[in-house]
Enzyme design. Structure first.
Site, PDB file in Angstrom:
ATOM      1  N   SER A  25       0.837  -1.205   0.000  1.00 38.57           N
ATOM      2  CA  SER A  25       0.000   0.000   0.000  1.00 38.57           C
ATOM      3  C   SER A  25       0.870   1.252   0.000  1.00 38.57           C
ATOM      4  CB  SER A  25      -0.913   0.003   1.230  1.00 38.57           C
ATOM      5  OG  SER A  25      -1.766  -1.111   1.190  1.00 38.57           O
ATOM      6  N   ALA A  26       1.766   1.362   0.958  1.00 39.21           N
ATOM      7  CA  ALA A  26       2.577   2.585   1.064  1.00 39.21           C
ATOM      8  C   ALA A  26       3.663   2.620  -0.013  1.00 39.21           C
ATOM      9  CB  ALA A  26       3.201   2.672   2.454  1.00 39.21           C
ATOM     10  N   GLU A  49       9.995  -5.784  -4.919  1.00 35.47           N
ATOM     11  CA  GLU A  49       8.862  -6.525  -4.356  1.00 35.47           C
ATOM     12  C   GLU A  49       9.254  -7.994  -4.205  1.00 35.47           C
ATOM     13  OE1 GLU A  49       5.975  -6.212  -2.831  1.00 35.47           O
ATOM     14  OE2 GLU A  49       5.844  -8.393  -2.870  1.00 35.47           O
ATOM     15  N   ALA A  50       9.086  -8.514  -2.990  1.00 38.62           N
ATOM     16  CA  ALA A  50       9.461  -9.900  -2.720  1.00 38.62           C
ATOM     17  C   ALA A  50       8.637 -10.885  -3.535  1.00 38.62           C
ATOM     18  CB  ALA A  50       9.283 -10.201  -1.231  1.00 38.62           C
ATOM     19  N   HIS A 462      -4.754  -6.360  10.588  1.00 35.20           N
ATOM     20  CA  HIS A 462      -4.420  -4.927  10.527  1.00 35.20           C
ATOM     21  C   HIS A 462      -3.110  -4.629  11.251  1.00 35.20           C
ATOM     22  CE1 HIS A 462      -9.031  -4.199  10.130  1.00 35.20           C
ATOM     23  NE2 HIS A 462      -8.483  -4.575   8.996  1.00 35.20           N
TER      24      HIS A 462
HETATM   25  C1  LIG Z   1      -6.312 -10.648   4.505  1.00 39.17           C
HETATM   26  C2  LIG Z   1      -6.268  -9.176   4.790  1.00 39.17           C
HETATM   27  C3  LIG Z   1      -7.458  -8.457   4.827  1.00 39.17           C
HETATM   28  C4  LIG Z   1      -7.427  -7.083   5.097  1.00 39.17           C
HETATM   29  N1  LIG Z   1      -8.579  -6.366   4.955  1.00 39.17           N
HETATM   30  C5  LIG Z   1      -8.514  -5.009   5.000  1.00 39.17           C
HETATM   31  C6  LIG Z   1      -9.631  -4.228   4.630  1.00 39.17           C
HETATM   32  O1  LIG Z   1     -10.692  -4.724   4.208  1.00 39.17           O
HETATM   33  N2  LIG Z   1      -9.509  -2.877   4.718  1.00 39.17           N
HETATM   34  C7  LIG Z   1      -8.377  -2.276   5.153  1.00 39.17           C
HETATM   35  O2  LIG Z   1      -8.342  -1.052   5.264  1.00 39.17           O
HETATM   36  N3  LIG Z   1      -7.296  -3.004   5.499  1.00 39.17           N
HETATM   37  C8  LIG Z   1      -7.324  -4.345   5.373  1.00 39.17           C
HETATM   38  N4  LIG Z   1      -6.205  -5.076   5.614  1.00 39.17           N
HETATM   39  C9  LIG Z   1      -4.995  -4.375   6.060  1.00 39.17           C
HETATM   40  C10 LIG Z   1      -4.352  -3.508   4.983  1.00 39.17           C
HETATM   41  O3  LIG Z   1      -4.444  -4.131   3.714  1.00 39.17           O
HETATM   42  C11 LIG Z   1      -2.898  -3.250   5.387  1.00 39.17           C
HETATM   43  O4  LIG Z   1      -2.888  -2.542   6.623  1.00 39.17           O
HETATM   44  C12 LIG Z   1      -2.123  -2.422   4.387  1.00 39.17           C
HETATM   45  O5  LIG Z   1      -2.219  -2.963   3.083  1.00 39.17           O
HETATM   46  C13 LIG Z   1      -0.651  -2.374   4.851  1.00 39.17           C
HETATM   47  O6  LIG Z   1       0.110  -1.640   3.947  1.00 39.17           O
HETATM   48  P1  LIG Z   1       1.692  -1.608   4.088  1.00 39.17           P
HETATM   49  O7  LIG Z   1       2.193  -0.708   3.029  1.00 39.17           O
HETATM   50  O8  LIG Z   1       2.043  -1.307   5.488  1.00 39.17           O
HETATM   51  O9  LIG Z   1       2.187  -3.110   3.843  1.00 39.17           O
HETATM   52  P2  LIG Z   1       1.832  -4.166   2.713  1.00 39.17           P
HETATM   53  O10 LIG Z   1       0.715  -3.679   1.856  1.00 39.17           O
HETATM   54  O11 LIG Z   1       1.675  -5.475   3.372  1.00 39.17           O
HETATM   55  O12 LIG Z   1       3.122  -4.166   1.777  1.00 39.17           O
HETATM   56  C14 LIG Z   1       4.354  -4.709   2.092  1.00 39.17           C
HETATM   57  C15 LIG Z   1       4.980  -5.193   0.806  1.00 39.17           C
HETATM   58  O13 LIG Z   1       6.364  -5.436   1.029  1.00 39.17           O
HETATM   59  C16 LIG Z   1       6.716  -6.662   0.418  1.00 39.17           C
HETATM   60  N5  LIG Z   1       7.888  -7.169   1.125  1.00 39.17           N
HETATM   61  C17 LIG Z   1       7.941  -7.691   2.369  1.00 39.17           C
HETATM   62  N6  LIG Z   1       9.196  -8.007   2.699  1.00 39.17           N
HETATM   63  C18 LIG Z   1       9.971  -7.663   1.640  1.00 39.17           C
HETATM   64  C19 LIG Z   1      11.351  -7.748   1.391  1.00 39.17           C
HETATM   65  N7  LIG Z   1      12.199  -8.212   2.315  1.00 39.17           N
HETATM   66  N8  LIG Z   1      11.827  -7.344   0.175  1.00 39.17           N
HETATM   67  C20 LIG Z   1      10.971  -6.855  -0.772  1.00 39.17           C
HETATM   68  N9  LIG Z   1       9.629  -6.744  -0.566  1.00 39.17           N
HETATM   69  C21 LIG Z   1       9.138  -7.127   0.637  1.00 39.17           C
HETATM   70  C22 LIG Z   1       5.491  -7.511   0.582  1.00 39.17           C
HETATM   71  O14 LIG Z   1       5.502  -8.629  -0.288  1.00 39.17           O
HETATM   72  C23 LIG Z   1       4.395  -6.501   0.308  1.00 39.17           C
HETATM   73  O15 LIG Z   1       4.117  -6.399  -1.074  1.00 39.17           O
HETATM   74  C24 LIG Z   1      -6.193  -6.442   5.367  1.00 39.17           C
HETATM   75  C25 LIG Z   1      -5.004  -7.157   5.334  1.00 39.17           C
HETATM   76  C26 LIG Z   1      -5.025  -8.513   5.028  1.00 39.17           C
HETATM   77  C27 LIG Z   1      -3.723  -9.267   4.963  1.00 39.17           C
END
Ligand SMILES: Cc1cc2nc3c(=O)[nH]c(=O)nc-3n(C[C@H](O)[C@H](O)[C@H](O)COP(=O)(O)OP(=O)(O)OC[C@H]3O[C@@H](n4cnc5c(N)ncnc54)[C@H](O)[C@@H]3O)c2cc1C
Length: 524
Positions: A25-26, A49-50, A462
């Site tokens: 997301s971020a 992206e992993a 979350h």
């Molecule tokens: C099953 C599920 C249902 C959810 N439902 C909702 C919902 O309905 N509404 C809502 O608001 N939120 C929901 N959430 C939560 C929301 O999606 C997350 O809070 C949000 O997407 C987190 O964003 P982020 O950028 O922190 O991390 P993420 O979106 O998790 O991104 C992290 C990325 O980094 C990559 N990565 C990890 N380690 C490495 C590495 N070492 N090297 C390279 N890449 C790496 C991962 O593969 C991933 O693509 C849900 C989450 C899940 C899992």
């Protein structure tokens, strides 16, 4: 890699202005914003992206999200055994493809309450109050004319197109739920992301034209083909950060079995999510010194907060059987919410019921298929952790959300069950012949309800707060998202939340990405 996205040269080292770790997301927001042409020469960005690029049709199909658990687009983590849940170790899905968790999530799109963010600012995170973030919430979305909330509160020219389920698609039970909440005295809201951020109503979804909109769909794919200076490298897992003296200068990652070094002329931004961001810092020797030594990692920088403070909302479903057929879901299975305050003196809601128009319960329980669920959640006081089991980057991390380990969380969840039962007993549900099956009408005493909570509570997915932003000794990043004491390195994703927001976390993670992009550009 999507067609047109530039390929990473087949070399053992690469250099760009910014390296962003994680296309979630971020990370998608940050890579897309940093690579915008702002007339001062192209800024080069490498986004690692992993996971693979999007591999399956179910990623786009809103009601198919539960089928993605445990597939190649999920990291497939599990929590450590949870004492608050009778020792079970619930699964901990995390997106592992372009879009990250926004590509596998349930698509509920809620900003939360202004009090969630004002608490961040009050805790010292200057610039992160709701009014500070409102321009970023607006910038991420296109809501024609600002919708019912108006243009001051909703954006009309951003990449994401959130909206409630279309009238023709709304499951009739979702409307019954909203009517039932109103019948027992809860106020209604016609837009949770507008002026009234609590009460009962249909919530927005990240679904456009019947198809999921992940962060990659909204931010990355529309621009990547046109930007040769934006390189998106999938199947590229970072396993340690690189340094020149104290300064972080790059990332080492593996791709196709090779080890590649990606150097950043300006900065490295870790956006790997609330599990993998702290994990990458820990693997690189940034974290609590004693814990690193125990795991066999050489200490580079003693930063006690890394991996501490993890939070997730506990979610416990009251499941009902209906005596009329419940129509199949057309969208994401959850179209309506109720948010309220467990204590009227609180500045904002700390309780949520997510209405799910199918039975939703842990795999250890069974329920009839023709039914629905009132999923009760609370803002937890409990804080857990992400730790390393050892120094091997391939060893799964130890994830401990600490579900129901704080007595006040249990008490609020008991209150939540009571409120949800009151809603389900209201007259509008009568036409469905609704009958509670989990835990069942016979379970009314506190001991029985506590036992049900321990057995039926699970993750809301979350995870947040494991690299918390702040100003004190426990903070991992400063309010401008720089890792304290490590020049050249920022963390920007759900892990930086100082306290979890009161609702689903995707919108907040996107806003963190939007603000991070401005902080990074302003510093350049
Ligand atoms: C099953 C599920 C249902 C959810 N439902 C909702 C919902 O309905 N509404 C809502 O608001 N939120 C929901 N959430 C939560 C929301 O999606 C997350 O809070 C949000 O997407 C987190 O964003 P982020 O950028 O922190 O991390 P993420 O979106 O998790 O991104 C992290 C990325 O980094 C990559 N990565 C990890 N380690 C490495 C590495 N070492 N090297 C390279 N890449 C790496 C991962 O593969 C991933 O693509 C849900 C989450 C899940 C899992």
């Amino acid at each position: 890699m999507a067609s047109g996205e530039s390929e990473l040269a087949e070399t053992e080292a690469t250099e760009s202005d910014y390296v962003v770790v994680g296309a979630g997301s971020a990370g998608c927001v940050i890579a897309a914003r940093l690579s915008e042409d702002r007339g001062a020469g192209a800024t080069s960005v490498l986004l690692l992206e992993a996971g693979p690029r999007e591999t399956k049709a179910d990623l786009s199909t809103p009601f198919a999200w539960p089928s993605l658990f445990g597939t190649d687009v999920d990291h497939g983590y599990a929590s450590v055994p949870q004492p608050g849940l009778g020792g079970i170790a619930p699964r901990c899905p995390r997106g592992r493809t372009l879009g990250g968790s926004s590509a596998i999530n349930a698509m509920v799109f809620l900003r939360g309450h202004r009090a969630d963010y004002d608490a961040w600012a009050a805790a010292g995170c200057t610039g992160w109050g709701f009014d500070d973030l409102l321009p970023y919430f607006r910038r991420m979305e296109s809501v024609p004319g600002g919708g019912r909330a108006g243009a001051e509160l909703r954006g009309d020219s951003g990449p994401l197109r959130p909206s409630p389920a279309a009238d023709a698609d709304v499951n009739p039970l979702s409307r019954t739920f909203v009517a039932a909440a109103a019948a027992v005295g809860h106020p209604l809201t016609d837009d949770f992301n507008g002026a009234r951020q609590e009460g009962a109503g249909l919530h927005d979804l990240t679904v456009a034209d019947g198809i999921r909109q992940s962060a990659a769909d909204a931010y990355l794919h529309p621009v990547a083909a046109r930007r040769p200076h934006l390189t998106v490298s999938t199947d590229s897992r970072a396993h340690r950060l690189l340094f020149d003296g104290d300064r972080c200068t790059g990332v080492e990652f593996t791709r196709d079995g090779r080890t590649v070094r990606a150097y950043a002329r300006a900065e490295v931004i870790v956006s790997a999510g609330a599990v993998d961001s702290p994990r990458l810092l820990l693997l690189s020797g940034i974290g609590p010194a004693d814990e690193l030594r125990r795991a066999g990692v050489a200490v580079r920088h003693d930063l006690p907060g890394v991996g501490r403070g993890l939070q997730d909302h506990p979610l416990c479903g009251l499941v009902y059987e209906a005596d009329r057929p419940v129509p199949a879901g057309r969208v994401n299975l959850s179209e309506a919410s109720l948010a309220w305050r467990s204590d009227a003196s609180l500045p904002g809601p700390d309780m949520q019921v997510m209405f799910i128009h199918v039975p939703y319960h842990p795999p250890t329980m069974t329920a009839p298929e023709n039914g629905f669920t009132l999923g009760v959640a609370t803002v937890p006081r409990a804080r857990g952790s992400v730790r390393l089991a050892d120094a091997d980057p391939g060893t799964p991390p130890l994830i401990d959300p600490g579900y129901l380990t704080d007595e006040s969380d249990v008490r609020r969840m008991l209150h939540g069950l009571e409120v949800a039962r009151e809603v389900a007993a209201a007259e509008p549900f009568a036409e469905w012949g609704a009958r509670e099956v989990l835990p069942g009408p016979g379970v009314t005493d506190e001991a029985g309800l506590r036992a049900f909570l321990a057995a039926a509570t699970g993750p809301y997915f979350h995870l947040a707060g494991s690299c918390a932003m702040g100003t004190g000794a426990a903070a991992v990043v400063t309010p401008d998202l720089r890792v304290r004491g490590v020049p050249g390195l920022r963390v920007a994703d759900a892990s930086v939340m100082p306290s979890i927001v009161s609702v689903n976390t995707n919108a907040a993670a996107l806003a963190i990405g939007e603000k991070a992009a401005d902080l990074i550009r302003d510093a350049a």
